[in-house]
Each structure stands twice: as C-alpha cells, then as structure tokens.
Design a protein around this motif. Structure first.
Motif, mmCIF file in Angstrom:
data_model
loop_
_atom_site.group_PDB
_atom_site.id
_atom_site.type_symbol
_atom_site.label_atom_id
_atom_site.label_comp_id
_atom_site.label_asym_id
_atom_site.label_seq_id
_atom_site.Cartn_x
_atom_site.Cartn_y
_atom_site.Cartn_z
ATOM 1 N N TRP A 1 -16.180 10.934 3.934
ATOM 2 C CA TRP A 1 -14.740 10.727 4.077
ATOM 3 C C TRP A 1 -14.271 9.548 3.224
ATOM 4 N N LEU A 2 -14.975 8.430 3.313
ATOM 5 C CA LEU A 2 -14.609 7.244 2.526
ATOM 6 C C LEU A 2 -14.653 7.536 1.032
ATOM 7 N N SER A 3 -15.643 8.268 0.602
ATOM 8 C CA SER A 3 -15.832 8.566 -0.824
ATOM 9 C C SER A 3 -14.698 9.412 -1.388
ATOM 10 N N ARG A 4 -14.142 10.296 -0.568
ATOM 11 C CA ARG A 4 -13.086 11.159 -1.083
ATOM 12 C C ARG A 4 -11.687 10.551 -0.984
ATOM 13 N N LEU A 5 -11.537 9.446 -0.252
ATOM 14 C CA LEU A 5 -10.232 8.793 -0.153
ATOM 15 C C LEU A 5 -9.867 8.172 -1.491
ATOM 16 N N GLU A 6 -8.636 8.432 -1.939
ATOM 17 C CA GLU A 6 -8.164 7.812 -3.175
ATOM 18 C C GLU A 6 -7.902 6.337 -2.890
ATOM 19 N N LYS A 7 -8.396 5.462 -3.757
ATOM 20 C CA LYS A 7 -8.296 4.017 -3.560
ATOM 21 C C LYS A 7 -7.201 3.448 -4.475
ATOM 22 N N PRO A 8 -6.608 2.334 -4.124
ATOM 23 C CA PRO A 8 -6.773 1.611 -2.863
ATOM 24 C C PRO A 8 -6.100 2.364 -1.717
ATOM 25 N N VAL A 9 -6.648 2.160 -0.521
ATOM 26 C CA VAL A 9 -6.139 2.833 0.667
ATOM 27 C C VAL A 9 -6.136 1.850 1.836
ATOM 28 N N ALA A 10 -5.117 1.979 2.672
ATOM 29 C CA ALA A 10 -5.002 1.154 3.875
ATOM 30 C C ALA A 10 -5.432 2.020 5.060
ATOM 31 N N VAL A 11 -6.450 1.563 5.800
ATOM 32 C CA VAL A 11 -6.986 2.340 6.915
ATOM 33 C C VAL A 11 -6.693 1.623 8.229
ATOM 34 N N PHE A 12 -6.005 2.333 9.106
ATOM 35 C CA PHE A 12 -5.726 1.832 10.450
ATOM 36 C C PHE A 12 -6.783 2.419 11.378
ATOM 37 N N CYS A 13 -7.491 1.545 12.092
ATOM 38 C CA CYS A 13 -8.569 1.976 12.987
ATOM 39 C C CYS A 13 -8.094 1.953 14.434
ATOM 40 N N SER A 14 -8.680 2.824 15.234
ATOM 41 C CA SER A 14 -8.259 2.956 16.630
ATOM 42 C C SER A 14 -8.612 1.742 17.484
ATOM 43 N N PHE B 1 0.846 -1.199 0.000
ATOM 44 C CA PHE B 1 0.000 0.000 0.000
ATOM 45 C C PHE B 1 0.875 1.241 0.000
ATOM 46 N N CYS B 2 0.382 2.297 -0.640
ATOM 47 C CA CYS B 2 1.115 3.563 -0.641
ATOM 48 C C CYS B 2 0.217 4.739 -0.248
ATOM 49 N N ARG B 3 -1.065 4.462 0.021
ATOM 50 C CA ARG B 3 -1.999 5.479 0.532
ATOM 51 C C ARG B 3 -2.556 4.983 1.854
ATOM 52 N N PHE B 4 -2.618 5.894 2.827
ATOM 53 C CA PHE B 4 -2.959 5.500 4.191
ATOM 54 C C PHE B 4 -3.939 6.478 4.821
ATOM 55 N N ALA B 5 -4.724 5.938 5.757
ATOM 56 C CA ALA B 5 -5.671 6.767 6.501
ATOM 57 C C ALA B 5 -5.819 6.210 7.909
ATOM 58 N N PHE B 6 -6.295 7.067 8.802
ATOM 59 C CA PHE B 6 -6.552 6.661 10.178
ATOM 60 C C PHE B 6 -8.000 6.981 10.515
ATOM 61 N N PHE B 7 -8.684 6.004 11.137
ATOM 62 C CA PHE B 7 -10.097 6.143 11.499
ATOM 63 C C PHE B 7 -10.238 5.888 12.989
ATOM 64 N N GLY B 8 -10.409 6.950 13.757
ATOM 65 C CA GLY B 8 -10.487 6.805 15.203
ATOM 66 C C GLY B 8 -11.462 7.782 15.822
ATOM 67 N N HIS B 9 -11.218 8.071 17.074
ATOM 68 C CA HIS B 9 -12.033 9.023 17.835
ATOM 69 C C HIS B 9 -11.113 10.132 18.342
ATOM 70 N N GLU B 10 -11.100 11.231 17.641
ATOM 71 C CA GLU B 10 -10.245 12.363 17.996
ATOM 72 C C GLU B 10 -10.541 12.841 19.423
ATOM 73 N N ALA C 1 2.197 9.878 3.572
ATOM 74 C CA ALA C 1 1.250 10.782 4.229
ATOM 75 C C ALA C 1 0.077 9.962 4.769
ATOM 76 N N CYS C 2 -0.747 10.602 5.590
ATOM 77 C CA CYS C 2 -1.893 9.920 6.180
ATOM 78 C C CYS C 2 -3.092 10.859 6.225
ATOM 79 N N ASP C 3 -4.216 10.390 5.729
ATOM 80 C CA ASP C 3 -5.473 11.129 5.835
ATOM 81 C C ASP C 3 -6.130 10.711 7.152
ATOM 82 N N VAL C 4 -6.607 11.664 7.924
ATOM 83 C CA VAL C 4 -7.198 11.365 9.226
ATOM 84 C C VAL C 4 -8.667 11.770 9.228
ATOM 85 N N TYR C 5 -9.517 10.833 9.614
ATOM 86 C CA TYR C 5 -10.953 11.116 9.748
ATOM 87 C C TYR C 5 -11.175 12.016 10.953
#
Length: 173
Positions: free
Chosen positions: A134-147, A67-76, A98-102
């Motif tokens: 948020w999901l719709s605007r993420l460029e795919k494929p993307v690896a999402v790390f959840c809290s 993977f080369c695109r990443f995101a984080f999905f948690g509770h700020e 880089a990382c996109d954060v929800y």
C-alpha cells in the motif's frame, strides 16, 4: 474471568472489547463507562470521540502544510476507526480532495483486539507485506491520517524500514 475479585471497586472505566467483558462488569451492579465504544450497550455510559472535529482538524493541519494527496490508515470495521475515516474523507471531499484508504487483510482484524487493545502494543506480522504494498503504491508526498497512535507508530516504523522519508514523503498524523 473472575468478576468477584472486582467487588471492592466503585465503578469501572474500561474498554469493553466484547460481550464477555461487558457482562462481567455489569454483573457487579456498579457504574461502567466504556471508552472503546464498539457498540451501544444498555446500562453502560460511554465516552465517545468527536469524530467530525477530529477529521476537520486533521484535514486543516495537512492542508495548512500544503499537502494535496491524502490517505487513511486504520482498522476497517472498528467503530472508532471507521468514524474517524469517514469524517476525514467527508472533510476532504468538502475541500475537493480524494483519499486513499488502506484495507487491512481480514487476518489483521482478528489479531487487533488481542494485541492492540489488551497488550497495548502493535505487531506487524503477516500484515507487513500488505502495508508495504500500500505504501509503495501511494503517490508521494502524501499525508496519512492514522486511526490511533499505535497505527501511526506502526506506519512510521515500516516507512523507516523500507526507506520512505517521514515527513518529506509520508507525513503521518
């Protein structure tokens, strides 16, 4: 609400989600271990996470799977989530990613303590629209790390509902 009912216990391993719960248990003068660790509390031991190691392992897993695109999905604003997010981002930056954060709506954070911590279930509710955007605007494929696991389950469920393929388009850890 009635700490006297707990007097027969030798100690407590608990999620101290607020001062009322902490004060109630501490009033019994028994050992208390906090596994939520929203903040340091005098007289309370804690079982905290190794956020740096968790972040490194997540990045290593995703990078090994190319993977080369990443995101984080948690509770700020929730300590454990922020620690994992920051460790994940730091490790990604060391690897030049880089990382996109929800960013959840403030209303989602208010319901988090009651629904996730007390009832151990997730609920999408009003937050669903924000997650879908948020999901719709993420460029795919993307690896999402959840809290945490409930957050991952929530993300999987929403991906399924809106037709996003897991793990081909969104890999979730």
């Amino acid at each position: 609400a009635r700490p006297e009912r707990l007097k027969g216990f030798d100690g407590f391993i608990a999620r101290l989600i607020n001062d009322r719960v902490a004060d109630s248990l501490l009033s019994l003068h028994k050992p208390v271990v906090d596994v939520y660790v929203s903040r340091e509390r005098p007289g309370v031991a804690s079982s905290d996470q190794q956020a740096e190691t968790i972040g490194e392992m997540a990045v290593r897993h995703f990078v090994e799977h190319r993977f080369c695109r990443f995101a984080f999905f948690g509770h700020e604003g929730k300590r454990y989530s922020d620690l994992r997010k920051n460790a994940f981002i730091r490790c990604l930056q060391l690897n030049h990613f880089a990382c996109d954060v929800y960013k959840p709506p403030k209303s989602a954070l208010k319901s988090f303590d009651e629904i996730v911590l007390r009832q151990e279930r997730y609920q999408v509710g009003a937050e669903r629209k924000a997650i879908v955007r948020w999901l719709s605007r993420l460029e795919k494929p993307v690896a999402v790390f959840c809290s945490h696991d409930l957050r991952a389950y929530q993300l999987c469920d929403i991906c399924r509902e809106i037709g996003i393929k897991v793990p081909n388009e969104v890999a979730i850890l």
